[in-house]
Design an enzyme around this catalytic site. Structure first.
Site, PDB file in Angstrom:
ATOM      1  N   CYS A  80       8.392  38.970  12.365  1.00 59.38           N
ATOM      2  CA  CYS A  80       9.821  39.219  12.158  1.00 59.38           C
ATOM      3  C   CYS A  80      10.597  37.903  12.163  1.00 59.38           C
ATOM      4  O   CYS A  80      10.646  37.211  13.185  1.00 59.38           O
ATOM      5  CB  CYS A  80      10.339  40.134  13.267  1.00 59.38           C
ATOM      6  SG  CYS A  80      12.118  40.413  13.202  1.00 59.38           S
ATOM      7  N   LYS A 111       7.127  52.433  15.425  1.00 61.36           N
ATOM      8  CA  LYS A 111       7.655  51.967  16.705  1.00 61.36           C
ATOM      9  C   LYS A 111       7.360  52.987  17.802  1.00 61.36           C
ATOM     10  O   LYS A 111       7.523  54.193  17.602  1.00 61.36           O
ATOM     11  CB  LYS A 111       9.162  51.731  16.591  1.00 61.36           C
ATOM     12  CG  LYS A 111       9.531  50.578  15.660  1.00 61.36           C
ATOM     13  CD  LYS A 111      11.036  50.442  15.517  1.00 61.36           C
ATOM     14  CE  LYS A 111      11.380  49.348  14.513  1.00 61.36           C
ATOM     15  NZ  LYS A 111      12.838  49.261  14.280  1.00 61.36           N
ATOM     16  N   VAL A 150      14.627  45.948  16.590  1.00 59.62           N
ATOM     17  CA  VAL A 150      14.069  44.671  17.021  1.00 59.62           C
ATOM     18  C   VAL A 150      14.637  43.591  16.104  1.00 59.62           C
ATOM     19  O   VAL A 150      14.930  43.862  14.939  1.00 59.62           O
ATOM     20  CB  VAL A 150      12.516  44.665  16.962  1.00 59.62           C
ATOM     21  CG1 VAL A 150      11.944  45.625  17.952  1.00 59.62           C
ATOM     22  CG2 VAL A 150      11.996  44.968  15.562  1.00 59.62           C
ATOM     23  N   SER A 206      19.916  39.400  15.905  1.00 63.20           N
ATOM     24  CA  SER A 206      19.465  38.052  16.243  1.00 63.20           C
ATOM     25  C   SER A 206      20.619  37.088  16.511  1.00 63.20           C
ATOM     26  O   SER A 206      20.555  36.275  17.446  1.00 63.20           O
ATOM     27  CB  SER A 206      18.571  37.491  15.133  1.00 63.20           C
ATOM     28  OG  SER A 206      19.262  37.382  13.896  1.00 63.20           O
TER      29      SER A 206
END
Length: 242
Positions: free
Chosen positions: A28, A55, A68, A81
Site C-alpha cells: 500500500c 479484510k 487502511v 495517510s
C-alpha cells in the site's frame, strides 16, 4: 517485508507495549507514506498487514469502514495517510518535516495536493476501467512533474525539504518507486524524457539511498507479481511468499 497479510477468519495480534500500531499492507503506497514518516522520526511502531481484498472481521473494531492505513496510538485511531502523517509531525516534532515559515509550509502543502493528480493518474492507469491507452491516463503527469522540477531548481537543494527530506519528499516517494509499473504491466516503454528532469532524477537517486526509505522499498519484480494478482478478480492476490 513484514509478516504475512491477515484475512477473513484470522485473529488480531496482541499489541506491542510501547509501540504505535500501523494496520496496512506491504504493497500500500499510502501505508508506505506513514512508514516513511515513522522511520524518519524514529518512532517505535509495529505493523499488522491486512489482505486488502479480504479484510478480517476484526478490522471493524479498528475502524468502522475497515480502512487502511490506520494508525492506533492507544488513545485514538487515525485513518487517511495525510491525516496520519500530520498528526505524527505535530506529536513528534523532531525532525520537523515542514518549514517553520508559514508561507513555505503552505507551499509544501500545495505541492502535496498537486501531486494528488499524479496519484490519481497512476491509480486510473493501473485499474484501466475506461479501457483506454496508457497515455490517456498519464498525459497530464509530465506537466505536473515539470512544476516539481522547477521547484527543486529554485530551492537549490537535493530534497524538497532541503539537505534532508521533508514532507513533500516522503509523500511523493511511494509513487516514484512505482513509476514504471503502469508501463511494465502493458509491456510498453516508458520513454521518460530524463533530460528534462535532471533535478528529479538526482532526487530519486538520493531518496533511495536514505535508510528510512530503504526499509520500505520493494523491488519492481515483487511489486509486479502483486499487482498482476491484485488487479485481476482474485480474492487472494499474492500478498505473501513473494
Amino acid at each position: 517485508m513484514s509478516a504475512r497479510h491477515l484475512s477473513i477468519g484470522s485473529s488480531c495480534p496482541p499489541k506491542v507495549q510501547g509501540k504505535l500500531r500501523l494496520y496496512t499492507s506491504d504493497f500500500c503506497p499510502y501505508g508506505q507514506r506513514v512508514k516513511l514518516v515513522l522511520n524518519v522520526k524514529k518512532v517505535p511502531y509495529d505493523v499488522v498487514n491486512v489482505n486488502m481484498k479480504q479484510k478480517p472481521e476484526w478490522m471493524f473494531k479498528i475502524h468502522p469502514e475497515r480502512k487502511v492505513p490506520a494508525l492506533d496510538t492507544g488513545d485514538k485511531v487515525f485513518v487517511n495517510s495525510l491525516d496520519i502523517v500530520n498528526y505524527l509531525d505535530a506529536k513528534y516534532p523532531q525532525p520537523p518535516l515542514y518549514p517553520s515559515d508559514p508561507e513555505r509550509k503552505a507551499k509544501d502543502q500545495e505541492l502535496i495536493v498537486k501531486f494528488g493528480k499524479v496519484v490519481t493518474a497512476m491509480n486510473n492507469a493501473f485499474h484501466d476501467k475506461e479501457k483506454k491507452p496508457l497515455e490517456h491516463y498519464m498525459s497530464g503527469v509530465y506537466e505536473i512533474l515539470q512544476e516539481f522540477e522547477r521547484e527543486l531548481e529554485s530551492r537549490e537543494t537535493t530534497f524538497f525539504g532541503g539537505e534532508e527530506p521533508g514532507m513533500v519528499d516522503l509523500m511523493t516517494w511511494p509513487w516514484s518507486e512505482r513509476a514504471k509499473l503502469p508501463y511494465i504491466l502493458r509491456n510498453e516503454d516508458m520513454n521518460f524524457p530524463k533530460e528534462k528532469y535532471p533535478k528529479l532524477i538526482a532526487w530519486r537517486q538520493a531518496m533511495q539511498e536514505l535508510d528510512p526509505v530503504k526499509k520500505t522499498i520493494i523491488d519492481q519484480e515483487t511489486h509486479l507479481k502483486f499487482l498482476v494478482g491484485y488487479l485481476r478478480d482474485d480474492p487472494n492476490p499474492p500478498f505473501d511468499d513473494l
